[in-house]
Design a protein around this motif. Structure first.
Motif, PDB file in Angstrom:
ATOM      1  N   GLN A 150       0.746  -1.137  -0.187  1.00 46.23           N
ATOM      2  CA  GLN A 150      -0.035   0.096   0.041  1.00 46.23           C
ATOM      3  C   GLN A 150       0.871   1.276   0.028  1.00 46.23           C
ATOM      4  N   LEU A 151       1.859   1.196   0.695  1.00 48.92           N
ATOM      5  CA  LEU A 151       2.818   2.211   1.003  1.00 48.92           C
ATOM      6  C   LEU A 151       3.422   2.637  -0.575  1.00 48.92           C
ATOM      7  N   LEU A 152       3.843   1.472  -1.410  1.00 52.46           N
ATOM      8  CA  LEU A 152       4.684   1.791  -2.471  1.00 52.46           C
ATOM      9  C   LEU A 152       3.609   2.128  -3.626  1.00 52.46           C
ATOM     10  N   LEU A 153       2.479   1.566  -3.736  1.00 51.84           N
ATOM     11  CA  LEU A 153       1.771   1.500  -4.845  1.00 51.84           C
ATOM     12  C   LEU A 153       0.711   2.717  -4.677  1.00 51.84           C
ATOM     13  N   GLY A 154       0.452   3.202  -3.438  1.00 51.18           N
ATOM     14  CA  GLY A 154      -0.515   4.296  -3.259  1.00 51.18           C
ATOM     15  C   GLY A 154      -1.797   3.853  -3.469  1.00 51.18           C
ATOM     16  N   GLU A 155      -2.634   4.788  -4.365  1.00 55.18           N
ATOM     17  CA  GLU A 155      -3.823   4.519  -4.893  1.00 55.18           C
ATOM     18  C   GLU A 155      -3.933   3.581  -6.023  1.00 55.18           C
ATOM     19  N   VAL A 156      -2.976   3.294  -6.485  1.00 50.70           N
ATOM     20  CA  VAL A 156      -3.076   2.240  -7.511  1.00 50.70           C
ATOM     21  C   VAL A 156      -3.180   0.805  -6.844  1.00 50.70           C
ATOM     22  N   HIS A 157      -2.766   0.572  -5.535  1.00 51.18           N
ATOM     23  CA  HIS A 157      -3.195  -0.625  -4.799  1.00 51.18           C
ATOM     24  C   HIS A 157      -4.497  -0.660  -4.621  1.00 51.18           C
ATOM     25  N   ALA A 158      -5.292   0.233  -4.333  1.00 54.79           N
ATOM     26  CA  ALA A 158      -6.876  -0.188  -4.036  1.00 54.79           C
ATOM     27  C   ALA A 158      -7.150  -0.117  -5.471  1.00 54.79           C
ATOM     28  N   GLU A 159      -6.927   0.393  -6.382  1.00 48.08           N
ATOM     29  CA  GLU A 159      -7.329   0.029  -7.950  1.00 48.08           C
ATOM     30  C   GLU A 159      -7.055  -1.450  -8.475  1.00 48.08           C
ATOM     31  N   MET A 160      -5.976  -1.902  -7.993  1.00 46.38           N
ATOM     32  CA  MET A 160      -5.854  -3.206  -8.434  1.00 46.38           C
ATOM     33  C   MET A 160      -6.605  -4.122  -7.550  1.00 46.38           C
ATOM     34  N   MET A 161      -6.831  -3.957  -6.444  1.00 46.48           N
ATOM     35  CA  MET A 161      -7.632  -4.709  -5.522  1.00 46.48           C
ATOM     36  C   MET A 161      -9.088  -4.568  -5.965  1.00 46.48           C
ATOM     37  N   ARG A 162      -9.645  -3.668  -6.318  1.00 48.42           N
ATOM     38  CA  ARG A 162     -11.005  -3.589  -7.159  1.00 48.42           C
ATOM     39  C   ARG A 162     -10.913  -4.288  -8.399  1.00 48.42           C
ATOM     40  N   ASP A 163      -9.708  -4.377  -9.122  1.00 45.63           N
ATOM     41  CA  ASP A 163      -9.734  -4.861 -10.610  1.00 45.63           C
ATOM     42  C   ASP A 163      -9.512  -6.624 -10.277  1.00 45.63           C
ATOM     43  N   GLY A 164      -9.606  -7.050  -8.912  1.00 41.89           N
ATOM     44  CA  GLY A 164      -9.172  -8.237  -8.641  1.00 41.89           C
ATOM     45  C   GLY A 164      -7.779  -8.815  -9.105  1.00 41.89           C
ATOM     46  N   ILE A 165      -6.826  -7.979  -8.976  1.00 42.89           N
ATOM     47  CA  ILE A 165      -5.558  -8.465  -9.374  1.00 42.89           C
ATOM     48  C   ILE A 165      -4.923  -9.618  -8.075  1.00 42.89           C
ATOM     49  N   PRO A 166      -4.544 -10.493  -8.493  1.00 47.40           N
ATOM     50  CA  PRO A 166      -4.097 -11.450  -7.351  1.00 47.40           C
ATOM     51  C   PRO A 166      -3.011 -11.007  -6.496  1.00 47.40           C
ATOM     52  N   ASP A 167      -2.809 -11.504  -5.599  1.00 50.33           N
ATOM     53  CA  ASP A 167      -1.940 -10.741  -4.220  1.00 50.33           C
ATOM     54  C   ASP A 167      -0.575 -10.811  -4.935  1.00 50.33           C
ATOM     55  N   PRO A 168       0.018 -12.146  -5.304  1.00 51.75           N
ATOM     56  CA  PRO A 168       1.442 -12.207  -5.794  1.00 51.75           C
ATOM     57  C   PRO A 168       1.798 -11.001  -6.793  1.00 51.75           C
ATOM     58  N   TYR A 169       0.694 -10.898  -7.979  1.00 50.83           N
ATOM     59  CA  TYR A 169       0.851  -9.584  -8.752  1.00 50.83           C
ATOM     60  C   TYR A 169       1.187  -8.287  -8.052  1.00 50.83           C
TER      61      TYR A 169
END
Length: 187
Positions: free
Chosen positions: A84-103
């Motif tokens: 979350q620190l490194l990706l910022g808002e992109v982290h939440a966007e990836m979570m919404r998009d269903g991107i797997p945790d290892p990615y």
């Protein structure tokens, strides 16, 4: 008169672009605090920017994840994870998009390398998949083809012996044969 430079935004990209499962995500430039925090981790864990091999780069990112837990959290980010620190808002966007945790973890590690070592290091890390032994999707076939080409090239360039009449030329070295074979050993 002092030189005047143009706006830095004209020269720097707005962030790092990563494509995951066909979608492009743009990581914003890190805050000054995040940059300092990452460089502290790098000093503790081994500088990712100085890694000369893909293996060293992968090891540095692994150590960074471990060392991040040992540093005091960034102000206002006490409850945020490394990703979350490194990706910022992109982290939440990836979570919404269903991107797997290892990615997501891999993207965060790439962001860390980008912050500490720059775009070239981040690209090396990204294209190796974070694994030095995996240099690309076609690595096995490419290596085999290169090995076949090298062995056939070597066979075609091997010179044949000139004469078998029993005569030989003198060694070009002024020293004896024994001294030549000693590989620099002096007695």
């Amino acid at each position: 008169m002092m030189a005047r430079f143009g706006d830095l935004d004209d020269y720097l990209d707005p962030g790092l672009k990563l494509t995951v499962r066909g979608k492009e995500y743009t990581l914003p430039l890190p805050s000054a605090e995040l940059g300092i925090w990452c460089r502290r981790i790098a000093l503790m864990a081994g500088e990712a920017g100085a890694a000369s091999t893909d293996e060293e780069l992968a090891e540095a990112t692994t150590r960074a994840r471990i060392r991040a837990a040992e540093l005091p959290p960034l102000p206002g980010a006490e409850r945020l994870e490394f990703e979350q620190l490194l990706l910022g808002e992109v982290h939440a966007e990836m979570m919404r998009d269903g991107i797997p945790d290892p990615y997501i973890q891999f993207c965060a590690q790439t962001a860390y390398v980008w912050i500490v070592g720059g775009e070239d290091q981040a690209e090396r890390y990204w294209t190796s998949g974070g694994h030095p032994e995996a240099r690309g999707p076609d690595n096995r076939a490419t290596r085999r083809a290169a090995a076949r080409k090298t062995s056939t090239d070597a066979a075609s360039t091997t010179s044949s012996q000139g004469s078998t009449s029993g005569t030989s030329s003198r060694p070009k070295s002024a020293g004896s044969g024994r001294a030549r074979r000693s590989r620099g050993r002096r007695s």
